[in-house]
Design a protein around this motif. Structure first.
Motif, PDB file in Angstrom:
ATOM      1  N   GLU A 273       0.812  -1.218   0.000  1.00 40.18           N
ATOM      2  CA  GLU A 273       0.000   0.000   0.000  1.00 40.18           C
ATOM      3  C   GLU A 273       0.849   1.273   0.000  1.00 40.18           C
ATOM      4  OE1 GLU A 273       0.518  -2.107   2.352  1.00 40.18           O
ATOM      5  OE2 GLU A 273       0.453  -1.242   4.370  1.00 40.18           O
ATOM      6  N   HIS A 274       2.159   1.135   0.334  1.00 39.36           N
ATOM      7  CA  HIS A 274       3.025   2.315   0.364  1.00 39.36           C
ATOM      8  C   HIS A 274       4.105   2.266  -0.721  1.00 39.36           C
ATOM      9  CE1 HIS A 274       1.421   3.666   4.205  1.00 39.36           C
ATOM     10  NE2 HIS A 274       1.560   2.433   4.684  1.00 39.36           N
ATOM     11  N   ALA A 275       4.039   1.239  -1.565  1.00 38.82           N
ATOM     12  CA  ALA A 275       5.162   0.989  -2.483  1.00 38.82           C
ATOM     13  C   ALA A 275       5.486   2.193  -3.367  1.00 38.82           C
ATOM     14  CB  ALA A 275       4.866  -0.231  -3.343  1.00 38.82           C
ATOM     15  N   SER A 276       4.474   2.994  -3.706  1.00 41.14           N
ATOM     16  CA  SER A 276       4.739   4.103  -4.634  1.00 41.14           C
ATOM     17  C   SER A 276       5.613   5.172  -3.979  1.00 41.14           C
ATOM     18  CB  SER A 276       3.431   4.732  -5.096  1.00 41.14           C
ATOM     19  OG  SER A 276       2.767   5.277  -3.981  1.00 41.14           O
ATOM     20  N   ARG A 277       5.737   5.127  -2.656  1.00 45.36           N
ATOM     21  CA  ARG A 277       6.571   6.138  -1.984  1.00 45.36           C
ATOM     22  C   ARG A 277       7.951   5.595  -1.636  1.00 45.36           C
ATOM     23  NH1 ARG A 277       4.986   8.653   2.674  1.00 45.36           N
ATOM     24  NH2 ARG A 277       3.464   7.104   3.337  1.00 45.36           N
ATOM     25  N   PHE A 278       8.268   4.445  -2.189  1.00 45.74           N
ATOM     26  CA  PHE A 278       9.613   3.906  -2.006  1.00 45.74           C
ATOM     27  C   PHE A 278      10.272   3.867  -3.381  1.00 45.74           C
ATOM     28  CE2 PHE A 278      12.790   0.528  -1.587  1.00 45.74           C
ATOM     29  CZ  PHE A 278      13.468   1.009  -0.473  1.00 45.74           C
ATOM     30  N   VAL A 279      11.257   4.724  -3.562  1.00 45.89           N
ATOM     31  CA  VAL A 279      11.896   4.832  -4.872  1.00 45.89           C
ATOM     32  C   VAL A 279      13.256   4.152  -4.780  1.00 45.89           C
ATOM     33  CG1 VAL A 279      12.770   6.454  -6.600  1.00 45.89           C
ATOM     34  CG2 VAL A 279      10.712   7.012  -5.278  1.00 45.89           C
ATOM     35  N   SER A 280      13.406   3.039  -5.494  1.00 45.37           N
ATOM     36  CA  SER A 280      14.650   2.278  -5.407  1.00 45.37           C
ATOM     37  C   SER A 280      15.353   2.361  -6.757  1.00 45.37           C
ATOM     38  CB  SER A 280      14.315   0.822  -5.064  1.00 45.37           C
ATOM     39  OG  SER A 280      15.485   0.088  -4.867  1.00 45.37           O
ATOM     40  N   MET A 281      16.501   3.001  -6.769  1.00 43.70           N
ATOM     41  CA  MET A 281      17.194   3.276  -8.035  1.00 43.70           C
ATOM     42  C   MET A 281      18.667   2.989  -7.917  1.00 43.70           C
ATOM     43  SD  MET A 281      16.251   6.855  -9.673  1.00 43.70           S
ATOM     44  CE  MET A 281      14.669   7.282 -10.264  1.00 43.70           C
ATOM     45  N   THR A 282      19.311   2.835  -9.060  1.00 43.57           N
ATOM     46  CA  THR A 282      20.769   2.802  -8.999  1.00 43.57           C
ATOM     47  C   THR A 282      21.261   4.248  -8.896  1.00 43.57           C
ATOM     48  OG1 THR A 282      21.064   3.014 -11.367  1.00 43.57           O
ATOM     49  CG2 THR A 282      20.907   0.768 -10.488  1.00 43.57           C
ATOM     50  N   PHE A 283      22.501   4.368  -8.458  1.00 39.14           N
ATOM     51  CA  PHE A 283      23.130   5.676  -8.380  1.00 39.14           C
ATOM     52  C   PHE A 283      23.078   6.362  -9.739  1.00 39.14           C
ATOM     53  CE2 PHE A 283      25.730   6.583  -4.562  1.00 39.14           C
ATOM     54  CZ  PHE A 283      25.642   7.943  -4.669  1.00 39.14           C
ATOM     55  N   ASP A 284      23.459   5.596 -10.771  1.00 36.34           N
ATOM     56  CA  ASP A 284      23.526   6.175 -12.111  1.00 36.34           C
ATOM     57  C   ASP A 284      22.150   6.621 -12.586  1.00 36.34           C
ATOM     58  OD1 ASP A 284      26.213   5.763 -12.167  1.00 36.34           O
ATOM     59  OD2 ASP A 284      26.115   3.886 -13.299  1.00 36.34           O
ATOM     60  N   ALA A 285      21.129   5.824 -12.277  1.00 34.27           N
ATOM     61  CA  ALA A 285      19.779   6.186 -12.705  1.00 34.27           C
ATOM     62  C   ALA A 285      19.365   7.500 -12.046  1.00 34.27           C
ATOM     63  CB  ALA A 285      18.790   5.084 -12.351  1.00 34.27           C
ATOM     64  N   PHE A 286      19.699   7.647 -10.767  1.00 33.21           N
ATOM     65  CA  PHE A 286      19.273   8.844 -10.049  1.00 33.21           C
ATOM     66  C   PHE A 286      19.975  10.091 -10.599  1.00 33.21           C
ATOM     67  CE2 PHE A 286      19.408  11.664  -6.233  1.00 33.21           C
ATOM     68  CZ  PHE A 286      18.069  12.008  -6.292  1.00 33.21           C
ATOM     69  N   THR A 287      21.297  10.012 -10.763  1.00 34.68           N
ATOM     70  CA  THR A 287      22.005  11.204 -11.243  1.00 34.68           C
ATOM     71  C   THR A 287      21.591  11.523 -12.686  1.00 34.68           C
ATOM     72  OG1 THR A 287      23.898   9.769 -11.704  1.00 34.68           O
ATOM     73  CG2 THR A 287      24.004  11.097  -9.706  1.00 34.68           C
ATOM     74  N   LYS A 288      21.368  10.489 -13.471  1.00 38.21           N
ATOM     75  CA  LYS A 288      20.956  10.741 -14.859  1.00 38.21           C
ATOM     76  C   LYS A 288      19.577  11.400 -14.890  1.00 38.21           C
ATOM     77  CE  LYS A 288      20.558   8.593 -19.415  1.00 38.21           C
ATOM     78  NZ  LYS A 288      19.172   8.921 -19.724  1.00 38.21           N
ATOM     79  N   SER A 289      18.688  10.974 -13.993  1.00 36.46           N
ATOM     80  CA  SER A 289      17.348  11.574 -14.002  1.00 36.46           C
ATOM     81  C   SER A 289      17.441  13.068 -13.678  1.00 36.46           C
ATOM     82  CB  SER A 289      16.420  10.852 -13.028  1.00 36.46           C
ATOM     83  OG  SER A 289      16.764  11.161 -11.698  1.00 36.46           O
ATOM     84  N   LEU A 290      18.385  13.437 -12.808  1.00 37.97           N
ATOM     85  CA  LEU A 290      18.533  14.864 -12.484  1.00 37.97           C
ATOM     86  C   LEU A 290      19.034  15.639 -13.695  1.00 37.97           C
ATOM     87  CD1 LEU A 290      20.132  14.753  -8.911  1.00 37.97           C
ATOM     88  CD2 LEU A 290      17.775  15.250  -9.539  1.00 37.97           C
ATOM     89  N   VAL A 291      20.053  15.085 -14.358  1.00 35.88           N
ATOM     90  CA  VAL A 291      20.612  15.785 -15.522  1.00 35.88           C
ATOM     91  C   VAL A 291      19.559  15.863 -16.630  1.00 35.88           C
ATOM     92  CG1 VAL A 291      22.372  15.648 -17.341  1.00 35.88           C
ATOM     93  CG2 VAL A 291      22.997  15.194 -14.958  1.00 35.88           C
ATOM     94  N   ASP A 292      18.830  14.778 -16.850  1.00 28.13           N
ATOM     95  CA  ASP A 292      17.830  14.778 -17.924  1.00 28.13           C
ATOM     96  C   ASP A 292      16.735  15.814 -17.665  1.00 28.13           C
ATOM     97  OD1 ASP A 292      19.270  12.811 -19.098  1.00 28.13           O
ATOM     98  OD2 ASP A 292      17.874  11.180 -18.673  1.00 28.13           O
ATOM     99  N   ARG A 293      16.374  15.977 -16.415  1.00 25.37           N
ATOM    100  CA  ARG A 293      15.247  16.862 -16.129  1.00 25.37           C
ATOM    101  C   ARG A 293      15.656  18.310 -15.918  1.00 25.37           C
ATOM    102  NH1 ARG A 293      12.168  13.613 -11.556  1.00 25.37           N
ATOM    103  NH2 ARG A 293      10.680  15.323 -11.690  1.00 25.37           N
TER     104      ARG A 293
END
Ligand SMILES: Nc1ncnc2c1ncn2[C@@H]1O[C@H](COP(=O)(O)OP(=O)(O)OP(=O)(O)O)[C@@H](O)[C@H]1O
Length: 645
Positions: free
Chosen positions: A104-124
């Motif tokens: 019921e809370h899964a949408s508030r748990f964001v599990s990412m690789t380091f690379d995915a997280f930094t790339k998402s910042l640069v992309d956005r």
């Protein structure tokens, strides 16, 4: 409100109707209990460094802490927890553990690789980069080879200012990207290229060659990390938004953190959200890729974190834990003995060395031995792993033939499927989704776990977790897709259908746009098409030898098989019985380059076993060769040796 203010994440969904639990009444979900220090770390209000050996339940602790923070509302809706892992399968594994504990809370748990997280910042947020580092025409991902780096260094060395020229020429290509580029924080204002020391000079020239003045720029994940760090440092609004969105941060396997990643974490999260780092410095096997020495200690200092050492081992029986302790104290003399929480289910030795006269004899003997053990015990092939330091493919053909004599399959998790490894494909959320859908279409009833996993993934893809109306819609769509796919499979037998046809058919029934968006936001380090292409390649391989769709799916996944994998790939995994093969100079040729890291690799492999580890060699010189120390450690642990002919 701008996207930067909210990080574009919060406030998108309706508040789910869930009952919160009082912190004092909260109980761990799905496990019996935790050791006192683990409970303390789980509820700690502040930064925490959880330092523990193999099998201590570090990953499980993170999953439980997520359940605690979400179920009690300590991490209040709509704020989220960000969990950072280094490998995609580890990120997916942690995400799955949390989803199964607290769906019921899964949408508030964001599990990412380091690379995915930094790339998402640069992309956005690339448009918010300081003017000197503005990105003009996007970028493409490019991984420079060691030869590219050597060529680059050979070019810039002679042109460097005289006072630093000798130092620039001493920079080694092997460490250049991880240490030199990764260790340099981009200055907000463009520096004078003639000023600075050799490191700054070389790093800046690298940025000039691949980013500044290039359109599109060519970036690898170290450079993406550096840009993300600059972004957050130079845009306080973004930093604030990240901290509001993610008041709790988890970092798994912290011992693998590189200097670039450490500086990123410090820029974004020091003095802000509560960071829980877990790791084991004795399992530091990514030094070659730039992992910082003493990363956990540095974390504790920089983040003023409380340390929580854990002593229990939930994976391995007492005999194995004692044996692991000998290697652990060789790596870190102050290591305290761990306490096994797993009963032995065997009478024999938990660890043995087997020597063989030839590789063929080795494969034949082990195959027969596994077959006999399975027949006696009722264990499954998947309870057995065949590990090697690195050249696992050299074992594959022999073991495939020998185990086939007993009807036992082998799966080489290190096999390259198109551009990704089989292990990564089989654990990829999208591949599991497609496979799950095909299974449900092929077998209408009796797969409740598959149905639930597919449904949970689709909830995440459509942002429906916690929203009953949206969930019902996703459930109805799933029924429609499986029904349509079922009739399609019935009229298109596996024997006369191509991989392309089946994938096209399935994708035509799905909301591919939503899947694209989901992959882009949760796994930006890997494009959807990469997974689809690998899926296609695997299907292509298994289709010709399969008699039915059920057979195709069974062969695709090859779940009930003895697994072949490298020690690196075995990280975080566990098996009842592990054969650690190739204890010789050939497999361990690089031992002398970095004996500590090499011993850590040995430790990682050995500690995957829950009940039994058998170390094998076919080399008569192994005991006196490069890895003589390993044999000394095995002798010290009183591991008996047997000549198996
Ligand atoms: N509190 C617990 N009670 C019972 N079993 C547990 C508990 N914590 C973990 N386990 C089990 O112990 C095993 C090891 O747990 P986990 O993978 O979290 O360990 P780890 O510390 O991350 O190990 P490693 O560093 O070797 O990868 C798993 O099978 C897990 O399900």
């Amino acid at each position: 409100m701008s996207q930067l203010d909210t990080f574009g994440e919060l406030g998108e969904r309706r508040r789910p109707l869930v009952t919160l639990i009082m912190p004092e009444s909260w109980q761990p979900v799905g496990i019996d209990g935790l050791e006192p220090n683990a409970s303390a770390a789980l509820m700690h209000e502040g930064n925490a460094a959880v330092v523990a050996g193999p099998g201590a339940g570090k990953t499980e602790l993170l999953a439980q802490r997520a359940a605690y923070l979400l179920q009690t509302g300590i991490c209040p809706w709509p704020q989220r927890i960000l969990a950072i892992s280094f490998k995609r399968d580890a990120a997916a594994n942690l995400g799955r553990r949390v989803t199964s504990r607290v769906p019921e809370h899964a949408s508030r748990f964001v599990s990412m690789t380091f690379d995915a997280f930094t790339k998402s910042l640069v992309d956005r947020f690339a448009s918010a980069l300081p003017a000197s580092w503005a990105m003009h025409d996007g970028y493409k991902i490019d991984f420079p080879t060691e030869r590219n780096v050597e060529g680059f260094l050979a070019n810039i060395g002679p042109a460097a200012p005289l006072d630093i020229r000798a130092d620039v020429m001493r920079i080694r290509a092997t460490k250049f990207i991880a240490s030199t580029v990764g260790g340099w924080d981009l200055p907000i204002e463009m520096p004078d290229s003639e000023a600075g020391d050799a490191t700054e000079y070389a790093a800046l020239q690298w940025w000039r060659a691949r980013y500044l003045g290039r359109a599109p720029a060519e970036l690898d994940f170290v450079m993406i990390n550096r840009l993300a760090e600059l972004l957050v440092r130079s845009a306080p609004q973004l930093r604030r938004a990240l901290r509001i969105t993610y008041p709790y941060i988890f970092v798994d396997e912290f011992q693998d953190t590189t200097s670039a990643q450490f500086s990123f974490l410090a820029s974004v999260f020091a003095d802000g959200p509560m960071v829980t780092a877990v790791g084991d410095s004795k399992q530091r096997i990514m030094g070659w890729a730039g992992a910082l020495p003493h990363a956990l200690k540095r974390f504790a200092q920089k983040f003023d974190a409380t340390s929580f050492p854990l002593m229990w081992n939930f994976r391995s029986s007492a005999g194995l834990v004692q044996m692991q302790h000998v290697i652990a104290t060789h790596l870190e003399p102050s290591t305290a003995p761990a306490i096994s929480k797993t009963d032995a289910d065997l009478d024999g030795n938990p660890a043995e060395v087997w020597t063989f006269s030839s590789v063929n004899r080795e494969a034949a003997f082990i195959a027969e031995w596994i077959a006999t053990d399975i027949a006696k015990s009722g264990r499954r092939p998947a309870d057995f792993a065949l590990l090697a330091r690195q050249k696992i493919a050299t074992f594959e053909a022999r073991f495939r033939i020998e185990l086939a004599r007993y009807g036992i399959q082998v799966r080489n998790d290190d096999e390259l499927v198109d551009t990704i490894r089989l292990q990564d494909l089989l654990k990829h959320e999208v591949a599991r989704l497609i496979l799950g859908l095909l299974r449900l279409a092929d077998q209408p009833r009796g797969l409740p776990t598959v149905w639930q996993e597919v449904l949970n993934t689709l909830y995440r893809v459509h942002g429906a977790a916690g929203d009953e109306v949206a969930q019902r819609r996703v459930g109805d769509d799933l029924t429609a897709v499986t029904t349509a796919m079922r009739s399609w499979l019935a009229s298109n037998p596996s024997t006369s259908t191509s991989a392309r046809e089946i994938l096209e058919q399935l994708l035509s029934l799905l909301d591919v746009g939503a899947l694209h968006r989901y992959v882009r936001t949760t796994m930006p380090d890997e494009a959807l098409r990469t997974v689809i292409r690998a899926f296609w390649a695997r299907l292509d391989k298994v289709l010709p030898n399969s008699a039915s769709w059920a057979d195709v799916l069974e062969k695709f996944e090859c779940a009930d098989a003895v697994v072949l994998l490298t020690a690196h790939r075995s990280k975080g995994l566990e098996y009842h019985t592990v054969f650690f093969m190739g204890l010789d100079d050939d497999q361990w040729w690089a031992h002398g380059r970095d004996p500590v890291e090499s011993t850590s690799t040995f430790f990682v492999g050995v500690s995957r076993a829950a009940q039994r580890v058998i170390l094998t060699t076919t080399s008569p010189h192994a005991r006196t060769g490069r890895i003589a120390t390993f044999f000394e450690l095995l002798d010290e642990a009183a591991v008996p040796e047997f000549d198996r002919g």
